[in-house]
Design a protein around this motif. Sequence first.
Motif, short mmCIF file in Angstrom:
data_model
loop_
_atom_site.label_atom_id
_atom_site.label_comp_id
_atom_site.label_asym_id
_atom_site.label_seq_id
_atom_site.Cartn_x
_atom_site.Cartn_y
_atom_site.Cartn_z
N TYR A 30 1.75 -10.84 -1.32
CA TYR A 30 1.67 -9.47 -0.82
C TYR A 30 1.13 -8.54 -1.91
N LEU A 31 1.70 -8.64 -3.10
CA LEU A 31 1.27 -7.77 -4.20
C LEU A 31 -0.17 -8.05 -4.60
N ALA A 32 -0.57 -9.32 -4.57
CA ALA A 32 -1.96 -9.67 -4.90
C ALA A 32 -2.92 -9.09 -3.86
N LEU A 33 -2.54 -9.18 -2.57
CA LEU A 33 -3.38 -8.61 -1.51
C LEU A 33 -3.44 -7.09 -1.63
N TRP A 34 -2.29 -6.48 -1.91
CA TRP A 34 -2.24 -5.02 -2.07
C TRP A 34 -3.19 -4.59 -3.19
N GLU A 35 -3.15 -5.29 -4.32
CA GLU A 35 -4.00 -4.93 -5.45
C GLU A 35 -5.47 -5.18 -5.12
N ALA A 36 -5.78 -6.25 -4.38
CA ALA A 36 -7.16 -6.52 -3.99
C ALA A 36 -7.71 -5.42 -3.09
N ILE A 37 -6.86 -4.86 -2.25
CA ILE A 37 -7.28 -3.81 -1.32
C ILE A 37 -7.32 -2.44 -2.00
N ASN A 38 -6.28 -2.12 -2.76
CA ASN A 38 -6.10 -0.77 -3.28
C ASN A 38 -6.41 -0.60 -4.76
N GLY A 39 -6.67 -1.68 -5.46
CA GLY A 39 -6.91 -1.58 -6.88
C GLY A 39 -5.60 -1.66 -7.65
N PRO A 40 -5.68 -1.67 -8.98
CA PRO A 40 -4.50 -1.90 -9.80
C PRO A 40 -3.58 -0.69 -9.96
N VAL A 41 -4.01 0.48 -9.57
CA VAL A 41 -3.15 1.66 -9.72
C VAL A 41 -2.40 1.88 -8.42
N TYR A 42 -1.07 1.83 -8.50
CA TYR A 42 -0.24 1.96 -7.31
C TYR A 42 0.25 3.41 -7.18
N PRO A 43 0.40 3.89 -5.98
CA PRO A 43 0.88 5.25 -5.78
C PRO A 43 2.40 5.34 -5.95
N GLU A 44 2.87 6.54 -6.20
CA GLU A 44 4.31 6.77 -6.29
C GLU A 44 4.97 6.60 -4.92
N MET A 45 4.27 7.03 -3.85
CA MET A 45 4.84 6.94 -2.50
C MET A 45 3.82 6.31 -1.55
N LEU A 46 4.32 5.57 -0.56
CA LEU A 46 3.50 4.93 0.45
C LEU A 46 3.96 5.37 1.83
N TRP A 47 3.06 5.26 2.79
CA TRP A 47 3.43 5.43 4.19
C TRP A 47 3.64 4.04 4.77
N ARG A 48 4.79 3.80 5.33
CA ARG A 48 5.09 2.53 6.01
C ARG A 48 4.95 2.80 7.50
N ILE A 49 4.09 2.02 8.16
CA ILE A 49 3.81 2.21 9.58
C ILE A 49 4.18 0.93 10.32
N GLU A 50 5.16 1.02 11.22
CA GLU A 50 5.54 -0.13 12.03
C GLU A 50 4.79 -0.04 13.35
N LEU A 51 4.25 -1.19 13.79
CA LEU A 51 3.36 -1.23 14.94
C LEU A 51 3.93 -2.06 16.08
N GLU A 52 3.55 -1.65 17.30
CA GLU A 52 3.87 -2.41 18.50
C GLU A 52 2.57 -2.57 19.29
N GLU A 53 2.26 -3.80 19.66
CA GLU A 53 0.99 -4.05 20.36
C GLU A 53 1.00 -3.41 21.75
N VAL A 54 -0.08 -2.71 22.05
CA VAL A 54 -0.25 -2.08 23.36
C VAL A 54 -1.25 -2.88 24.18
N SER A 55 -2.38 -3.22 23.57
CA SER A 55 -3.39 -4.01 24.28
C SER A 55 -4.20 -4.84 23.31
N ARG A 56 -4.71 -5.93 23.86
CA ARG A 56 -5.56 -6.84 23.11
C ARG A 56 -6.74 -7.18 24.02
#
Length: 159
Positions: free
Chosen positions: A132-158
């Motif tokens: 997870y941390l490796a993927l996060w760094e690959a997406i966002n770079g090595p500098v992490y923010p102090e705060m994150l938005w956590r978004i929980e999802l429920e599938e509506v359509s596919r």
Amino acid sequence: MGEYGILMQDEMVRALLRPVGHPLRKRVTRRTSDQWAKRKVGDLLWVRECFATGGIVCPIGEAVYRATFDPKLAKLIRWKPGIHMPRWASRLTYRIVGLWREPGLSLSRRRPLPEVDDDEARREGVEGRAEYLALWEAINGPVYPEMLWRIELEEVSRG
């Protein structure tokens, strides 16, 4: 209730598409941007991903998606980035069922994300906390923010 596009990389899309009950099925995403302060529980998110339309790969008015396309043939297609995906081409729509801020990585102490253990990482679609941390760094770079938005999802359509 609003409706907004959300960019997802191929790995994230594949995690969203895993079957119900799969241990690596993704249902949570974390984002750094304060644009999430404007979103609310109940808002709809349509996934923007790399796609192609028309040509030899599909009929006009339909789309194919790199995340689930045959990798051998994917090299032959000119893919459009998800940022340019129109709403009609999106195949995945989710409802926000949980939205809050949580601590990220302290820039001064460089400690790991405190709320991500192996089980949480699996629920997010990767094997464990280190992945997870490796993927996060690959997406966002090595500098992490102090705060994150956590978004929980429920599938509506596919589509």
